[in-house]
Scaffold this motif. Structure first.
Motif, PDB file in Angstrom:
ATOM      1  N   SER A  86      34.201  26.658  43.512  1.00 48.51           N
ATOM      2  CA  SER A  86      33.378  25.899  43.979  1.00 48.51           C
ATOM      3  C   SER A  86      33.226  24.789  43.261  1.00 48.51           C
ATOM      4  O   SER A  86      31.898  23.832  43.551  1.00 48.51           O
ATOM      5  N   SER A 129      32.195  32.314  44.738  1.00 44.33           N
ATOM      6  CA  SER A 129      30.996  32.024  44.018  1.00 44.33           C
ATOM      7  C   SER A 129      29.784  32.712  43.806  1.00 44.33           C
ATOM      8  O   SER A 129      29.190  32.360  42.669  1.00 44.33           O
ATOM      9  N   PRO A 180      36.283  25.776  48.254  1.00 47.97           N
ATOM     10  CA  PRO A 180      36.228  27.498  48.433  1.00 47.97           C
ATOM     11  C   PRO A 180      35.998  28.494  49.301  1.00 47.97           C
ATOM     12  O   PRO A 180      37.398  28.520  50.169  1.00 47.97           O
ATOM     13  N   GLN A 203      34.957  21.154  51.664  1.00 47.20           N
ATOM     14  CA  GLN A 203      33.770  20.706  52.234  1.00 47.20           C
ATOM     15  C   GLN A 203      33.734  19.197  52.384  1.00 47.20           C
ATOM     16  O   GLN A 203      33.894  18.998  51.885  1.00 47.20           O
TER      17      GLN A 203
END
Ligand code: PCA
Length: 324
Positions: A105, A92, A231, A147
């Motif tokens: 992302s 990304s 991601p 994340q």
């Protein structure tokens, strides 16, 4: 078994090379952005070994890790320009060239491995076309674990993020931090610990991998498991450099790449639980996010997805249609 297979592949290669009479040894320099211990780097080292074994040393790949040859934002340009034949980067990062590169992302679009896999299947044809225009070809792509949020005190609502000096790694995360009222600063993964200890930043969103590898417990106390997105890194090759290889070597590179992608996804999945445990074992409080926090973050995500769809145009539509 593995050894036998590798020997067989090597022998097949030697036979082809002997037939075509073009056996010359090539050596590729390959820049990567993350430290040696990072599972992505370990996987790429394995890929390089596989290529060397399968080609009987006709192609060796020398890794330059942790941004040592080219800084992370320069790696894609260096491969495009032919300064190096191959390289790895965070996919990304190319969002400034086309928003479609940043689909993985986008907050809360794909938050687990099953969805990440579907999203990659949808994104790959578009990414391949866009990279092709730049003279690049994808070899393999591997996700980071979902994340999560690292902070010094407990975060119960989006309001608690207001004003925090926030470490980011790309433009999408920077926008997310801004919309949450935090103050973003771009910091590359190898520099995280230093940025925290010098007070440049005090919070971040990243994987359990990067948190554990940078010893997050030395500067934050809470890990909130928001699983916000999954991601990916991508390994690309310069098409001209690839075409210069003998057909047998090309085939060996593609076969090793396919193996590396499958192995990388497995490594990533194993990494998630293992690294959360390391965070806990080192005294961090691992928190399940409150519904209120998740609602607030998802609202920001929804706004961002709208903006992304506009920016990504027909390529974005193609990805979303295939994904849904
Ligand atoms: N680690 C990298 C990118 C995403 C991740 O989990 C980083 O923090 O820079």
């Amino acid at each position: 078994m593995k050894t036998l297979k590798m020997l067989a592949a090597g022998a097949a290669f030697a036979a082809t090379a002997a037939l075509t009479g073009t056996a010359t040894a090539d050596s590729w320099d390959m820049p990567t952005p993350y430290p040696d211990k990072t599972f992505h780097t370990v996987n790429i080292a394995e890929f390089a070994k596989d290529v060397e074994a399968a080609t009987n040393g006709a192609l060796t790949i020398k890794l330059h890790t942790a941004g040592s040859l080219y800084k992370h934002p320069e790696i894609s340009k260096a491969v495009r320009g032919g300064q190096v034949p191959a390289g790895e980067f965070f996919l990304s990062l190319l969002t400034n060239e086309h928003a479609a590169f940043g689909a993985d992302s986008q907050p809360f679009l794909a938050t687990n491995y099953d969805d990440a896999k579907k999203l990659w299947a949808a994104q790959k044809p578009v990414v391949t076309k866009l990279l092709d225009k730049q003279g690049l070809m994808p070899l393999f792509s591997v996700p980071w674990p979902p994340q999560g949020l690292y902070t010094k005190s407990e975060i119960k609502t989006v309001d608690d993020l207001k004003g925090l000096k926030f470490r980011t790694y790309n433009a999408t995360l920077e926008k997310f931090a801004n919309l949450a009222g935090a103050a973003p600063t771009q910091v590359e993964a190898p520099d995280i610990a230093q940025a925290f200890t010098t007070g440049r930043v005090e919070a971040m969103i990243t994987s359990p991998s990067t948190g554990a590898n940078s010893k997050a417990w030395e500067f934050v106390s809470y890990y909130t498991d928001i699983q916000a997105w999954v991601p990916k890194n991508i390994v690309v090759v310069n098409k001209r450099a690839f075409r210069k290889l003998d057909k047998a070597v090309q085939d060996a590179v593609l076969a090793a790449a396919e193996k590396a992608e499958a192995r990388g996804w497995e490594m990533s999945m194993a990494e998630t639980a293992a690294k959360v445990k390391i965070l806990k074992d080192n005294g961090m409080t691992v928190v399940t996010p409150s519904a209120e926090l998740m609602d607030g973050l998802k609202k920001i995500g929804a706004t961002m997805l709208e903006d992304w769809s506009k920016a990504a145009g027909s390529e974005g539509e193609e990805i979303m249609k295939a994904y849904k």
